[in-house]
Design an enzyme around this catalytic site. Structure first.
Site, PDB file in Angstrom:
ATOM      1  CB  SER A 188      -0.911   0.368   1.102  1.00 15.42           C
ATOM      2  OG  SER A 188      -0.185  -0.277   2.321  1.00 15.42           O
ATOM      3  CG  HIS A 196      -3.625  -0.954  -2.269  1.00 17.75           C
ATOM      4  ND1 HIS A 196      -4.604   0.065  -2.197  1.00 17.75           N
ATOM      5  CD2 HIS A 196      -3.478  -1.469  -0.831  1.00 17.75           C
ATOM      6  CE1 HIS A 196      -4.157   0.899  -1.051  1.00 17.75           C
ATOM      7  NE2 HIS A 196      -3.770  -0.369   0.117  1.00 17.75           N
ATOM      8  CE  LYS A 214      -7.880   0.337   1.099  1.00 20.96           C
ATOM      9  NZ  LYS A 214      -7.210  -0.715   1.283  1.00 20.96           N
TER      10      LYS A 214
HETATM   11  C1  LIG Z   1      -7.154  -0.427   3.456  1.00 16.24           C
HETATM   12  C2  LIG Z   1      -6.510  -2.026   3.268  1.00 16.24           C
HETATM   13  C3  LIG Z   1      -7.107  -2.875   4.416  1.00 16.24           C
HETATM   14  C4  LIG Z   1      -7.973  -2.469   5.280  1.00 16.24           C
HETATM   15  O1  LIG Z   1      -9.481  -2.653   3.945  1.00 16.24           O
HETATM   16  P1  LIG Z   1     -10.479  -1.857   5.249  1.00 16.24           P
HETATM   17  O2  LIG Z   1     -11.582  -2.876   3.896  1.00 16.24           O
HETATM   18  O3  LIG Z   1     -10.987  -0.125   4.579  1.00 16.24           O
HETATM   19  O4  LIG Z   1     -10.707  -1.484   6.397  1.00 16.24           O
HETATM   20  C5  LIG Z   1      -6.144  -4.041   4.543  1.00 16.24           C
HETATM   21  N1  LIG Z   1      -5.099  -4.584   3.647  1.00 16.24           N
HETATM   22  C6  LIG Z   1      -4.545  -3.448   2.780  1.00 16.24           C
HETATM   23  C7  LIG Z   1      -3.280  -3.468   2.454  1.00 16.24           C
HETATM   24  C8  LIG Z   1      -5.031  -2.188   3.091  1.00 16.24           C
HETATM   25  O5  LIG Z   1      -4.695  -1.057   1.976  1.00 16.24           O
END
Ligand SMILES: *Cc1c(COP(=O)(O)O)cnc(C)c1O
Length: 392
Positions: free
Chosen positions: A179, A207, A241
């Site tokens: 990320s 992602h 996302k």
């Molecule tokens: C955003 C993210 C999460 C968490 O997901 P949410 O649904 O926002 O709790 C988990 N792992 C990674 C790599 C992320 O970037």
């Protein structure tokens, strides 16, 4: 000192090191052209990679879902919170991701905690990349398994740790797309290690889902057929996302999914997602499948950015082919100053500082979205050139 003045001193310490976080207030829907703290700007900040977070078709599906199902699930999935809308979405997600079964969670964070704690316990072992997301690490800690971490991408170190482990149950955890660096995990090599050392491989594709592999995510990106790795791979995709809504799912063998239903505490002891969210996600999934032009445009934006920053000396790009394009400047104060200068000209790019990234690698994190235009990316690159010419 009182407890409150202890906290004040800690906050002042963060401020002094340019590490104190504040929130900006979004006065518009999420998107590329947003109003933040009352000012209009072009945002390179969101994880809305396909530009779906305010899509009218998804809004309509959520609205109709609310009319049909109401607003609240009202109970956990195991009591009476599990609706036909949830079930239909789980089936659609399983089909789309290529796994026989899928299970909805309220967030990716909860999904990772649930998988780790349901499948691991004291005496087991977890192996994780140092740059893994915080919620994989928290899952590992909460599971009480022995937690081994290896330097980012160092498969030789991982192999040594696996070889040295006597644990009966082993799990490798990895971000499909990291990320903060934007690079893609070497999944074929990780699968090979998982097979050789008889370990689970938990892939967190927050992602990658919707973006890589024609939207199917990082496994599809590498041409890995889920049917052939069902005895090892547990796939976690988030729906907040690229999918533009909220929630997460785990896709895996039916035995894994049923184990999670029985004993993932973040599944059992929490209220189900509002069913209207599941209705919106059906439309989102349809757009992910049927509008490949969003991904094609995103790839063109990535190339435009990489060409545009060539020759700059005030920072360096990391080798990323994904929507996450880091621009590493080094110190926290430098990153904050650069972010502030861009904000002055209406360009919003977050400064990412330790502890989120290692000390000395503070950066701007440019997140591209299919909703950006090539001209908006040009504007960002030109602004970086201008700032460098003026401030060095
Ligand atoms: C955003 C993210 C999460 C968490 O997901 P949410 O649904 O926002 O709790 C988990 N792992 C990674 C790599 C992320 O970037």
């Amino acid at each position: 000192m009182t407890r409150l003045s202890d906290l004040s001193a800690r906050l002042a310490g963060l401020e002094a090191e340019s590490l104190r976080r504040t929130r900006r207030r979004l006065d518009s829907p999420q998107g590329v052209c947003v109003t933040i703290d009352g000012r209009e700007c072009v945002s390179f900040c969101s994880n809305d990679y396909l530009g779906l977070a305010a899509h009218p078709g998804i809004v309509r599906a959520v609205t109709e879902g609310a009319q049909r199902h109401g607003t609240g699930a009202g109970a956990s999935h195991l009591l009476t919170g599990h609706s036909d809308a949830h079930e239909a979405l789980e089936q659609a997600l399983a089909r789309f991701s290529g796994f026989p079964a899928a299970l909805l969670f309220s967030t990716g964070y909860m999904a990772n905690l649930g998988v780790a704690t349901a499948l691991l316990g004291r005496g087991d072992a977890v192996f994780g990349d140092r740059l893994n997301h915080a919620c994989l690490n928290d899952g590992a800690l909460l599971s009480r398994a022995t937690f081994h971490r290896h330097p980012h991408g160092d498969l030789a170190a991982l192999e040594r740790q696996l070889a040295g482990s006597q644990a009966r149950v082993r799990m490798i955890m990895v971000d499909g797309v990291f990320s903060m660096d934007g690079d893609i995990a070497p999944l074929p090599a990780l699968l090979e290690l998982a097979a050789r050392f008889d370990a689970w491989l938990l892939v967190d594709d927050a992602h990658g889902f919707g973006v890589l592999g024609e939207g199917r995510g990082c496994l599809a990106h590498f041409g890995i057929d889920p049917a052939e790795v069902l005895d090892r791979v547990i796939y976690m995709g988030t729906l907040s996302k690229a999918a533009g809504v909220f929630g997460a799912f785990v896709a895996a063998a039916p035995e894994v999914i049923d184990t999670l239903v029985q004993s993932a505490r973040t599944y059992v002891f929490t209220t189900a997602l509002p069913p209207m969210i599941a209705c919106g996600l059906q439309e989102s999934l349809r757009l992910i499948e049927q509008e490949p032009q969003r991904r094609e445009h995103l790839a063109a934006l990535v190339r435009r950015w990489q060409d545009g920053v060539r020759g700059l000396r005030s920072g360096r790009a990391l080798p990323s082919s994904t929507a996450i394009q880091p621009w590493v400047v080094g110190g926290s104060a430098e990153a904050v100053a650069l972010s502030a200068r861009l904000a002055e000209v209406g360009l919003l790019v977050p400064a990412i500082r330790p502890p989120t990234v290692p000390t000395g690698s503070a950066r701007l994190r440019v997140s591209l979205s299919a909703a950006h235009t090539l001209q908006q990316v040009d504007r960002l690159c030109e602004a970086l050139h201008d700032i460098e010419a003026r401030h060095g």
